[in-house]
Enzyme design. Structure first.
Site, PDB file in Angstrom:
ATOM      1  N   ASP A   1       4.768 -59.871  93.527  1.00 23.93           N
ATOM      2  CA  ASP A   1       5.916 -59.849  92.633  1.00 23.93           C
ATOM      3  C   ASP A   1       5.530 -60.700  91.418  1.00 23.93           C
ATOM      4  O   ASP A   1       4.605 -61.517  91.476  1.00 23.93           O
ATOM      5  CB  ASP A   1       7.194 -60.376  93.312  1.00 23.93           C
TER       6      ASP A   1
HETATM    7  C1  BGC Z   1      11.279 -58.561  90.427  1.00 23.95           C
HETATM    8  C2  BGC Z   1      10.592 -57.278  90.837  1.00 23.95           C
HETATM    9  C3  BGC Z   1      10.140 -56.521  89.615  1.00 23.95           C
HETATM   10  C4  BGC Z   1       9.248 -57.414  88.797  1.00 23.95           C
HETATM   11  C5  BGC Z   1       8.719 -56.752  87.533  1.00 23.95           C
HETATM   12  C6  BGC Z   1      10.470 -59.367  89.447  1.00 23.95           C
HETATM   13  O1  BGC Z   1      11.219 -60.413  88.908  1.00 23.95           O
HETATM   14  O2  BGC Z   1      11.543 -59.350  91.563  1.00 23.95           O
HETATM   15  O3  BGC Z   1      11.450 -56.500  91.621  1.00 23.95           O
HETATM   16  O4  BGC Z   1       9.498 -55.346  89.987  1.00 23.95           O
HETATM   17  O5  BGC Z   1       9.989 -58.565  88.401  1.00 23.95           O
HETATM   18  O6  BGC Z   1       9.750 -56.560  86.631  1.00 23.95           O
END
Ligand code: BGC
Length: 784
Positions: free
Chosen positions: A226
């Site tokens: 993530d």
């Molecule tokens: C989120 C993810 C997301 C990623 C990219 C993170 O803050 O938890 O679900 O895919 O950002 O935007």
């Protein structure tokens, strides 16, 4: 086809060690690093529509906004999820997006979970199967899907530090199960979660990323982090994390080089992950091609919304309304209802007509009264106006709902804003016939439930949600959605083991309806509940044995009304063997069937072995307890229609002991000692937060907020927060929570150059009391 595939070994040999090391982190916010001739894979969110942004401009290009996953799940329809996945995939190909950061299949453990709107269900089978269908749909277009957030990501409070403490049965049966099922669709990638699992960050959790994911489940795609989830890059690499996102702006390369130098990792470990990144690139990389049909996707967004609306209550067939009725519509939300949640899943919707626009579009005349306002001073007047408007009406539709949920913060209450409750209470007290339309995500308390005639759950239903809700109110569609989560009566029923830095999942496997069933607690609306305008009877059920623990169950249903309808038939199994700790019943299968008016139909659902399994911790395997089970056909978890008893032949014929409290596992009564018996180990004491002198880039502003540097940093955040949303708005709160609780290393990496590594280090040095050293770093000109 094979000869067109990239020769991974040859390609690998072509890169230098430095290039390979560099490939282990992203390039900017959204790309893989394209060493040499390798193209860069482009990634974008998300779960309810394409959110394509670039490094400079964070506002996404316009795209079709589908219902949020929490609504999509109310369709109980994998075929629909497939279509939505394919719809998003087509937009992605046209935009040159190669990997879609979706679906998210985490369990909705607690109704306050801040990202519940992005998650499907409290039930692992439903969440897993819907995620699986979505993945297949996305990948049918050539775009890769990345299932997330692996694993046990169930709260937003301190989300980059929190620790989910879960016993092995609950982990396997509830929290990992949706991933296990979704992986049957072979997604190209899995994204690790921010949080820790039993003390270890998911991003560096070898048990999750290698033992379970690869060794047991055979996953051979890429594991990506993530955004900002990686703490120790080389440990993460060794644990099985291939690609760290986003670009670390040099930090991770330094870390890997140091680990290579001290021998804690080898080049082979690097190669293992680079191979997977090369394979991912080869599988998904495509130049933008084709175009998508925006009208077709718009229709799909409407059909999806129509399939997901849930008719929660309808006294004496009060709905549907007819066009000749005089109707007053109330509520600020009627003018501006949220169609989605905020954060990384937020789509720049191609359109977002309000409920009032929707009445207009259908040519339905209504009288509108605002009825309530967040400005308390106006509410007496607005209420009087609403009463006057209602006086001349046959029905009053009141749009209510909590503000749109935001990634990064948990909800704090199940209560609606008080002025909304008051409006409904007073309108009903005056004898008006009120229909409540619930916007927003998930359960709320409804103190007025017995006084309203009908309740429609319109939720966060995408760009055509408002239109579909009006169509449900007036009978243009026959509602067919059913809840994929329980609406509890009160927050206290949901327990307070939630939102802590270390959250203990005391209830073990008793999540959602499994909990309320087991403790015999009434709920506002049960899991699986949803009405239509037709009366459907469940007439007969036959069970045919297919194998030792596999059955085909056929249910005959009759639509007793003239109106065509759909019914979502649910099958549950109830373990009667008494051999193991188990839920009263658990979902084993389901099917959405179409039933023409005044006709009967049959639904045949295969119940697989999986439905009978429990995780036998002693043998580290899923097993089936031998003995008698009940098979239940139900219209919801609380509306059992037909039952049958079967003998299931399982390999487990012993009996397992478990703490007596789990016979009726009321959360507040489960002690640490009880839970530790399930955990098989003492609950580890949470690690103390670092103190002055110990701060590193792994710390966040909250950690250092009492220091001089921390106070300045916090003040800067609070100043910038004013631009993020209205005072007291969830958008502002989410901005503050994320700015204060993101490790400085990730803030640096994601700042896109606004902060240098020296500045980040300098802030920490100042917080550590080393003012001059810190200032020197902060003021240094060079550095990335
Ligand atoms: C989120 C993810 C997301 C990623 C990219 C993170 O803050 O938890 O679900 O895919 O950002 O935007």
């Amino acid at each position: 086809m094979d000869e067109e595939k990239l020769d991974i070994e040859k390609t690998l040999a072509y890169f230098t060690l430095d290039e390979k090391t560099r490939m282990l982190s992203g390039d900017g916010l959204w790309h893989t690093f394209g060493a040499g001739e390798m193209p860069r894979v482009r990634m974008s969110d998300g779960p309810n529509g394409l959110r394509m942004t670039d490094d400079e401009n964070l506002s996404a290009v316009p795209a079709t906004c589908y219902p949020a996953p929490s609504m999509l799940a109310c369709s109980w329809d994998p075929a629909l999820l497939y279509s939505v996945g394919a719809g998003i995939g087509k937009e992605a190909t046209a935009m040159g997006v190669n990997l879609l950061l979706a679906p998210a299949v985490n369990i909705k453990r607690h109704p306050l979970g801040g990202r519940n709107f992005e998650y499907y269900s409290e039930d692992p089978l439903l969440a897993g199967e819907l995620g699986k269908a979505f993945i297949s749909g996305v990948q049918s277009t050539g775009v890769g899907a990345c299932v997330k957030h692996f694993a046990a990501n169930n709260q937003e409070t301190r989300r980059m530090y929190s620790d989910s403490v879960i016993d092995m049965r609950a982990l396997r049966e509830i929290y990992l199960k949706p991933f296990e099922i979704a992986l049957e669709a072979a997604p190209e990638a899995v994204m690790c979660a921010y949080n820790k699992l039993c003390g270890e960050y998911c991003s560096q959790n070898e048990f999750l990323l290698t033992t379970v994911l690869r060794d047991e489940w055979g996953f051979d795609g890429a594991v990506i982090s993530d955004w900002g989830a990686v703490r120790d890059r080389s440990r993460a690499l060794a644990a099985g994390l291939d690609l760290a996102m986003p670009d670390s702006r040099g930090l991770f390369e330094q870390n890997i080089n140091a680990a290579l130098a001290d021998g804690s990792i080898t080049e082979q470990t690097i190669d293992r992950s680079v191979r997977r990144i090369l394979r991912l690139t080869d599988n998904v990389y495509l130049e933008p091609y084709g175009d998508y049909d925006a009208d077709e996707n718009d229709k799909l967004a409407y059909n999806a919304a129509a399939a997901c609306i849930v008719l929660l209550k309808n006294d004496n067939g009060f709905l549907p309304l007819t066009r000749d009725m005089r109707v007053t519509v109330c509520g600020g939300l009627a003018d501006n209802a949220p169609i989605q949640g905020g954060g990384s899943s937020h789509v720049t919707a191609l359109k977002s007509p309000s409920p009032l626009d929707a009445f207009g579009k259908r040519g339905i005349e209504i009288t509108y009264c605002r009825g309530y306002s967040s400005d308390a001073k106006q509410n007496d007047r607005l209420l009087r106006e609403a009463q006057d408007g209602a006086a001349a009406s046959d029905a009053v539709i009141v749009y209510v709902g909590a503000p749109a949920p935001q990634e990064g913060i948990d909800r704090t209450t199940l209560d609606l804003p008080p002025e909304q409750d008051r409006l409904i209470t007073e309108l009903t007290a005056a004898g008006h016939r009120v229909i409540a339309v619930l916007c927003g995500a998930g359960p709320v308390r409804m103190p007025w439930i017995n006084r309203v005639r009908a309740v429609v759950y319109a939720g966060l239903n995408g760009q055509n949600g408002a239109l579909a809700a009006v169509d449900a109110l007036y009978g243009r569609i026959n509602p067919r959605g059913k809840l994929a989560e329980t609406f509890p009566l009160d927050l206290s029923d949901a327990g307070d083991d939630f939102g802590k830095e270390q959250t203990i999942y005391r209830e073990s496997i008793f999540v959602g309806y499994r909990y309320y069933d087991k403790i015999n607690r009434d709920v506002l609306f049960p899991f699986g509940h949803g009405l239509s305008f037709s009366e459907i009877s469940y007439d007969t059920m036959t069970v045919k044995r297919i194998g030792d623990a596999e059955f085909d169950v056929t249910v005959t249903l009759t639509n007793k009304s003239a109106r065509d309808a759909y019914e979502i038939v649910q099958l549950y199994v109830a373990d009667r063997t008494g051999r193991v700790m188990c839920a009263q019943k658990q979902l084993a299968g389901y099917m959405k069937v179409f039933i023409e008016g005044q006709t009967s139909t049959v639904a045949t659902v295969r119940i697989k072995r999986r439905a009978f399994e429990f995780f036998n911790v002693e043998n580290n395997a899923f097993e089936v307890a031998d003995g008698e089970y009940k098979i239940i056909a139900a219209a919801s978890a609380a509306d059992v229609r037909l039952t049958a008893t079967v003998k299931v032949n399982g390999e487990f014929s012993g009996a397992q002991q478990y703490p007596a409290v789990y016979v009726c596992p009321i959360r507040s009564k489960i002690t640490d000692a009880d839970f530790e018996q399930l955990l098989g180990a003492p609950i580890e004491k949470p690690q103390p937060r670092p103190q002055r002198g110990e701060y590193t880039l792994d710390c966040c502003i909250t950690d250092i907020q009492h220091t001089f540097a921390g106070k300045i940093a916090k003040r800067a955040v609070m100043r910038r927060a004013d631009g993020a949303g209205e005072p007291n708005s969830p958008e502002r709160a989410a901005f503050i929570a994320s700015a204060l609780n993101t490790p400085l290393s990730a803030v640096y990496a994601m700042s896109g150059g606004a902060m240098t590594a020296n500045q980040a280090k300098g802030v920490m040095e100042i917080a550590n009391g080393k003012l001059f050293k810190g200032l020197k770093l902060v003021l240094k000109k060079n550095g990335r």
